[in-house]
Motif scaffolding. Structure first.
Motif, PDB file in Angstrom:
ATOM      1  N   CYS A  79       0.825  -1.211   0.000  1.00 56.41           N
ATOM      2  CA  CYS A  79       0.000   0.000   0.000  1.00 56.41           C
ATOM      3  C   CYS A  79       0.863   1.266   0.000  1.00 56.41           C
ATOM      4  O   CYS A  79       1.904   1.325   0.657  1.00 56.41           O
ATOM      5  CB  CYS A  79      -0.917   0.014   1.219  1.00 56.41           C
ATOM      6  SG  CYS A  79      -2.023  -1.420   1.326  1.00 56.41           S
ATOM      7  N   THR A  80       0.395   2.268  -0.719  1.00 48.95           N
ATOM      8  CA  THR A  80       1.085   3.556  -0.794  1.00 48.95           C
ATOM      9  C   THR A  80       0.056   4.680  -0.895  1.00 48.95           C
ATOM     10  O   THR A  80      -1.102   4.449  -1.247  1.00 48.95           O
ATOM     11  CB  THR A  80       2.008   3.637  -2.027  1.00 48.95           C
ATOM     12  OG1 THR A  80       1.234   3.398  -3.208  1.00 48.95           O
ATOM     13  CG2 THR A  80       3.138   2.617  -1.940  1.00 48.95           C
ATOM     14  N   THR A  81       0.507   5.898  -0.588  1.00 45.39           N
ATOM     15  CA  THR A  81      -0.318   7.092  -0.757  1.00 45.39           C
ATOM     16  C   THR A  81       0.308   7.959  -1.837  1.00 45.39           C
ATOM     17  O   THR A  81       1.487   8.317  -1.742  1.00 45.39           O
ATOM     18  CB  THR A  81      -0.428   7.874   0.558  1.00 45.39           C
ATOM     19  OG1 THR A  81      -1.043   7.043   1.555  1.00 45.39           O
ATOM     20  CG2 THR A  81      -1.272   9.128   0.375  1.00 45.39           C
ATOM     21  N   THR A  84       0.810  13.174  -5.017  1.00 44.47           N
ATOM     22  CA  THR A  84       0.118  14.273  -5.703  1.00 44.47           C
ATOM     23  C   THR A  84      -1.361  14.342  -5.344  1.00 44.47           C
ATOM     24  O   THR A  84      -1.882  15.404  -4.976  1.00 44.47           O
ATOM     25  CB  THR A  84       0.254  14.126  -7.228  1.00 44.47           C
ATOM     26  OG1 THR A  84       1.639  14.120  -7.577  1.00 44.47           O
ATOM     27  CG2 THR A  84      -0.444  15.265  -7.944  1.00 44.47           C
ATOM     28  N   THR A  85      -2.029  13.202  -5.429  1.00 44.03           N
ATOM     29  CA  THR A  85      -3.476  13.178  -5.206  1.00 44.03           C
ATOM     30  C   THR A  85      -3.864  12.860  -3.771  1.00 44.03           C
ATOM     31  O   THR A  85      -4.987  13.127  -3.357  1.00 44.03           O
ATOM     32  CB  THR A  85      -4.139  12.141  -6.118  1.00 44.03           C
ATOM     33  OG1 THR A  85      -3.676  10.822  -5.750  1.00 44.03           O
ATOM     34  CG2 THR A  85      -3.793  12.396  -7.575  1.00 44.03           C
ATOM     35  N   GLY A  86      -2.930  12.264  -3.004  1.00 44.96           N
ATOM     36  CA  GLY A  86      -3.252  11.838  -1.651  1.00 44.96           C
ATOM     37  C   GLY A  86      -4.070  10.564  -1.600  1.00 44.96           C
ATOM     38  O   GLY A  86      -4.512  10.141  -0.521  1.00 44.96           O
ATOM     39  N   LYS A  87      -4.259   9.911  -2.738  1.00 43.58           N
ATOM     40  CA  LYS A  87      -5.061   8.694  -2.791  1.00 43.58           C
ATOM     41  C   LYS A  87      -4.270   7.496  -2.289  1.00 43.58           C
ATOM     42  O   LYS A  87      -3.135   7.263  -2.690  1.00 43.58           O
ATOM     43  CB  LYS A  87      -5.534   8.435  -4.225  1.00 43.58           C
ATOM     44  CG  LYS A  87      -6.418   7.209  -4.366  1.00 43.58           C
ATOM     45  CD  LYS A  87      -6.856   7.004  -5.810  1.00 43.58           C
ATOM     46  CE  LYS A  87      -7.718   5.756  -5.949  1.00 43.58           C
ATOM     47  NZ  LYS A  87      -8.140   5.537  -7.358  1.00 43.58           N
ATOM     48  N   PHE A  88      -4.899   6.728  -1.416  1.00 39.48           N
ATOM     49  CA  PHE A  88      -4.311   5.520  -0.842  1.00 39.48           C
ATOM     50  C   PHE A  88      -4.748   4.320  -1.674  1.00 39.48           C
ATOM     51  O   PHE A  88      -5.927   4.173  -2.007  1.00 39.48           O
ATOM     52  CB  PHE A  88      -4.786   5.376   0.601  1.00 39.48           C
ATOM     53  CG  PHE A  88      -4.303   4.131   1.301  1.00 39.48           C
ATOM     54  CD1 PHE A  88      -3.061   4.102   1.910  1.00 39.48           C
ATOM     55  CD2 PHE A  88      -5.113   3.004   1.373  1.00 39.48           C
ATOM     56  CE1 PHE A  88      -2.619   2.970   2.571  1.00 39.48           C
ATOM     57  CE2 PHE A  88      -4.683   1.867   2.029  1.00 39.48           C
ATOM     58  CZ  PHE A  88      -3.435   1.849   2.627  1.00 39.48           C
ATOM     59  N   SER A  89      -3.802   3.446  -2.016  1.00 39.02           N
ATOM     60  CA  SER A  89      -4.134   2.239  -2.776  1.00 39.02           C
ATOM     61  C   SER A  89      -3.151   1.136  -2.425  1.00 39.02           C
ATOM     62  O   SER A  89      -2.075   1.386  -1.876  1.00 39.02           O
ATOM     63  CB  SER A  89      -4.094   2.518  -4.285  1.00 39.02           C
ATOM     64  OG  SER A  89      -2.788   2.889  -4.694  1.00 39.02           O
ATOM     65  N   CYS A  90      -3.542  -0.099  -2.744  1.00 36.09           N
ATOM     66  CA  CYS A  90      -2.740  -1.274  -2.383  1.00 36.09           C
ATOM     67  C   CYS A  90      -2.602  -2.210  -3.577  1.00 36.09           C
ATOM     68  O   CYS A  90      -3.507  -2.315  -4.409  1.00 36.09           O
ATOM     69  CB  CYS A  90      -3.403  -2.031  -1.229  1.00 36.09           C
ATOM     70  SG  CYS A  90      -3.681  -1.029   0.248  1.00 36.09           S
ATOM     71  N   LEU A  91      -1.484  -2.927  -3.622  1.00 37.25           N
ATOM     72  CA  LEU A  91      -1.273  -3.915  -4.676  1.00 37.25           C
ATOM     73  C   LEU A  91      -2.239  -5.079  -4.533  1.00 37.25           C
ATOM     74  O   LEU A  91      -2.741  -5.611  -5.524  1.00 37.25           O
ATOM     75  CB  LEU A  91       0.169  -4.443  -4.640  1.00 37.25           C
ATOM     76  CG  LEU A  91       1.269  -3.557  -5.206  1.00 37.25           C
ATOM     77  CD1 LEU A  91       2.625  -4.234  -5.037  1.00 37.25           C
ATOM     78  CD2 LEU A  91       1.015  -3.242  -6.678  1.00 37.25           C
ATOM     79  N   ALA A  96     -10.441   0.129  -2.663  1.00 37.64           N
ATOM     80  CA  ALA A  96     -10.774   1.202  -3.604  1.00 37.64           C
ATOM     81  C   ALA A  96     -11.500   2.370  -2.947  1.00 37.64           C
ATOM     82  O   ALA A  96     -12.232   3.096  -3.618  1.00 37.64           O
ATOM     83  CB  ALA A  96     -11.595   0.659  -4.772  1.00 37.64           C
ATOM     84  N   SER A  97     -11.283   2.585  -1.654  1.00 35.12           N
ATOM     85  CA  SER A  97     -11.882   3.736  -0.981  1.00 35.12           C
ATOM     86  C   SER A  97     -11.024   4.986  -1.138  1.00 35.12           C
ATOM     87  O   SER A  97     -11.477   6.098  -0.879  1.00 35.12           O
ATOM     88  CB  SER A  97     -12.062   3.441   0.515  1.00 35.12           C
ATOM     89  OG  SER A  97     -10.796   3.327   1.159  1.00 35.12           O
ATOM     90  N   GLY A  98      -9.755   4.791  -1.533  1.00 33.60           N
ATOM     91  CA  GLY A  98      -8.823   5.906  -1.623  1.00 33.60           C
ATOM     92  C   GLY A  98      -8.269   6.327  -0.283  1.00 33.60           C
ATOM     93  O   GLY A  98      -7.523   7.302  -0.193  1.00 33.60           O
ATOM     94  N   GLN A  99      -8.630   5.576   0.772  1.00 32.53           N
ATOM     95  CA  GLN A  99      -8.203   5.884   2.131  1.00 32.53           C
ATOM     96  C   GLN A  99      -7.751   4.601   2.824  1.00 32.53           C
ATOM     97  O   GLN A  99      -8.041   3.498   2.367  1.00 32.53           O
ATOM     98  CB  GLN A  99      -9.358   6.499   2.932  1.00 32.53           C
ATOM     99  CG  GLN A  99      -9.967   7.739   2.303  1.00 32.53           C
ATOM    100  CD  GLN A  99     -11.207   8.189   3.046  1.00 32.53           C
ATOM    101  OE1 GLN A  99     -11.617   7.592   4.047  1.00 32.53           O
ATOM    102  NE2 GLN A  99     -11.826   9.253   2.572  1.00 32.53           N
ATOM    103  N   ILE A 108     -10.793  -6.074  -2.976  1.00 36.54           N
ATOM    104  CA  ILE A 108     -10.773  -6.561  -4.354  1.00 36.54           C
ATOM    105  C   ILE A 108      -9.960  -7.850  -4.388  1.00 36.54           C
ATOM    106  O   ILE A 108      -8.798  -7.870  -3.992  1.00 36.54           O
ATOM    107  CB  ILE A 108     -10.156  -5.515  -5.290  1.00 36.54           C
ATOM    108  CG1 ILE A 108     -11.008  -4.234  -5.276  1.00 36.54           C
ATOM    109  CG2 ILE A 108     -10.046  -6.054  -6.715  1.00 36.54           C
ATOM    110  CD1 ILE A 108     -10.367  -3.075  -6.003  1.00 36.54           C
ATOM    111  N   PRO A 109     -10.561  -8.955  -4.827  1.00 35.07           N
ATOM    112  CA  PRO A 109      -9.811 -10.214  -4.860  1.00 35.07           C
ATOM    113  C   PRO A 109      -8.747 -10.194  -5.960  1.00 35.07           C
ATOM    114  O   PRO A 109      -8.849  -9.410  -6.908  1.00 35.07           O
ATOM    115  CB  PRO A 109     -10.904 -11.252  -5.149  1.00 35.07           C
ATOM    116  CG  PRO A 109     -11.987 -10.490  -5.838  1.00 35.07           C
ATOM    117  CD  PRO A 109     -11.934  -9.102  -5.274  1.00 35.07           C
ATOM    118  N   PRO A 110      -7.723 -11.059  -5.785  1.00 31.01           N
ATOM    119  CA  PRO A 110      -7.590 -12.092  -4.768  1.00 31.01           C
ATOM    120  C   PRO A 110      -7.065 -11.573  -3.433  1.00 31.01           C
ATOM    121  O   PRO A 110      -6.172 -10.722  -3.408  1.00 31.01           O
ATOM    122  CB  PRO A 110      -6.594 -13.071  -5.392  1.00 31.01           C
ATOM    123  CG  PRO A 110      -5.754 -12.207  -6.298  1.00 31.01           C
ATOM    124  CD  PRO A 110      -6.673 -11.149  -6.818  1.00 31.01           C
ATOM    125  N   ALA A 111      -7.641 -12.104  -2.356  1.00 32.90           N
ATOM    126  CA  ALA A 111      -7.181 -11.781  -1.009  1.00 32.90           C
ATOM    127  C   ALA A 111      -7.600 -12.903  -0.072  1.00 32.90           C
ATOM    128  O   ALA A 111      -8.712 -13.432  -0.182  1.00 32.90           O
ATOM    129  CB  ALA A 111      -7.768 -10.454  -0.530  1.00 32.90           C
TER     130      ALA A 111
END
Length: 245
Positions: A79-81, A84-91, A96-99, A108-111
């Motif tokens: 996960c990274t933020t 520029t946009t401040g959006k949080f996301s993960c590999l 997909a909340s952006g936070q 989001i699968p697979p998990a």
């Protein structure tokens, strides 16, 4: 609210609080940071915390309602933020909340999923399992605390290490970071137990699900893998969730 504290003090708090509430204790034994996430199903209110950061070697606790049904816990990785946009996301496992908080969104699968149905303080039975029905991203276990007659369950194997090319999800460096289930990757009824295969006797294990089962014998490997994958404990216990057990 999540409280980060020492292992000893957290476990002590769990046993003290157990009579009034259900507490999930988290610990991260992975060599990397994990971002745990939670989802409450069935239209019930979400937990006060639906996502947080858990660095390698650290622990935390989360209080959940004693009647937490259709509850899900999973770990997000990579996960990274965005600067520029401040959006949080993960590999993997991204909601997909952006936070960091998932706010009622599922992963989001697979998990790798931990599924809970807790039945309050009414002398009922809690149900819990590890599910790979949608795939795998990291090893995890769940262990009841306090009742030694209740069994732990886990997916401790490295499914990513044996993932077939057609199921693999790769990261920026080309390494396998998650492994899809055959249903998710191929979307065919014989792997999803859907359509004419929508019955236990018509949807036996496949070579793909057996690959998952060999790595994680206690986990759900496909939709009808109930016999060896559902675990129970008298209600009122607390639970230890461990990443990379």
């Amino acid at each position: 609210m999540v409280f980060r504290t020492s292992l000893f003090l957290s476990l002590a708090a769990l046993f003290i609080a157990g009579a009034q509430s259900t507490t999930v204790f988290f610990t991260n034994k992975c060599s990397y940071t994990v971002w745990p996430a939670t989802l409450t199903g069935g239209g019930a209110p979400q937990l006060p915390t639906t996502g947080f950061e858990l660095p390698s070697g650290e622990s935390s606790t989360l209080e959940v309602p004693p009647n937490w049904t259709s509850g899900r816990i999973w770990g997000r990785t990579g996960c990274t933020t965005d600067s520029t946009t401040g959006k949080f996301s993960c590999l993997t496992g991204d909601c997909a909340s952006g936070q960091i908080e998932c706010n009622g969104a599922g992963g989001i699968p697979p998990a790798t999923l931990l599924e809970f149905t807790l039945n309050g303080n009414s002398n009922g039975i809690d149900f819990y399992d590890v599910s790979l029905v949608d795939g795998f991203n990291l090893p995890v276990s769940v262990q009841p605390l306090g009742n030694y007659s209740c069994n732990a369950t886990s997916c401790a194997g490295d499914v990513n290490g044996v993932c077939l090319p057609e199921l693999s999800v790769t990261g920026p460096d080309g390494s396998v970071v998650a492994c899809k289930s055959a249903c998710l990757a191929l979307n065919q009824p014989q792997y999803c137990c859907s359509g004419e295969y929508n019955a236990p006797e018509k949807c036996p294990p496949t070579g793909y699900s057996k690959l998952f089962k060999a790595q994680c014998p206690q986990a759900y490997s496909y939709a009808y893998d109930d016999g060896s994958s559902t675990f129970t404990c008298p209600t009122g216990d607390n639970y230890l969730v461990m990443f990379c057990p």
